[in-house]
Design an enzyme around this catalytic site. Structure first.
Site, short mmCIF file in Angstrom:
data_model
loop_
_atom_site.label_atom_id
_atom_site.label_comp_id
_atom_site.label_asym_id
_atom_site.label_seq_id
_atom_site.Cartn_x
_atom_site.Cartn_y
_atom_site.Cartn_z
N ALA A 24 10.96 56.10 -0.79
CA ALA A 24 11.89 56.07 -0.99
C ALA A 24 12.53 57.32 -1.09
O ALA A 24 13.10 58.16 -0.30
CB ALA A 24 12.81 54.73 -1.57
N GLU A 25 11.68 58.41 -2.05
CA GLU A 25 11.54 59.13 -2.15
C GLU A 25 10.70 60.26 -0.49
O GLU A 25 11.21 61.30 -0.38
CB GLU A 25 10.58 60.15 -3.25
CG GLU A 25 10.72 61.57 -3.68
CD GLU A 25 10.76 61.62 -5.29
OE1 GLU A 25 10.27 63.60 -4.90
OE2 GLU A 25 10.63 61.70 -6.13
N THR A 26 9.61 60.01 0.03
CA THR A 26 9.47 60.58 0.87
C THR A 26 10.65 59.94 2.09
O THR A 26 10.68 61.84 2.61
CB THR A 26 7.95 59.77 1.83
OG1 THR A 26 7.15 60.14 0.64
CG2 THR A 26 7.61 59.66 2.68
#
Length: 137
Positions: A62-64
């Site tokens: 998700a953060e990527t």
């Protein structure tokens, strides 16, 4: 289209070489007008000790996606940093791959908010994540 930087999928994937993104097997697969997608394998790299997809691996996917999407909406001289992430895990996954779909909830001059939904191979929602970012520069 929300993107201010123009990159091909090949160029996006080249940014992962030598990083955790590459180690986890995350691959960008689609860049739409207002969304970015990537896949991640569910295997020994991303399992927790009981053989299921690790929640931290889902958060990393998700953060990527959110960070790269944020970067693509900025201009030269600007960068994006994550300020907060949340992830709600809905369904266990033990094998195969998952697909993350990232879309903006808010695109401001100084901050952004992204929703990242992670699906299993059957198209079932496994995780819903929200990433807040700040724009610097």
């Amino acid at each position: 289209m929300i993107w201010k930087r123009h990159m091909t999928l090949e160029a996006l994937n080249a940014t992962s070489v030598g990083t955790m993104v590459e180690h986890l097997g995350i691959v960008y697969t689609r860049l739409g007008d207002d969304l970015l997608e990537a896949t991640m394998p569910v295997d020994t790299r991303t399992h927790q000790p009981f053989g299921l997809l690790h929640g931290g691996a889902s958060a990393a996917l998700a953060e990527t996606l959110g960070s790269m999407a944020g970067y693509l909406t900025t201009r030269d001289g600007q960068c994006v940093v994550g300020t907060e992430i949340s992830a709600s895990h809905h369904r266990a996954v033990s094998q195969g791959q998952v697909r993350g779909v990232c879309q903006p909830l808010h695109l401001g001059r100084q901050s952004q908010c992204w929703e990242i939904v992670i699906y299993d191979e059957q198209g079932r929602r496994c995780c819903t994540s929200r990433l807040s970012t700040a724009i610097l520069g």
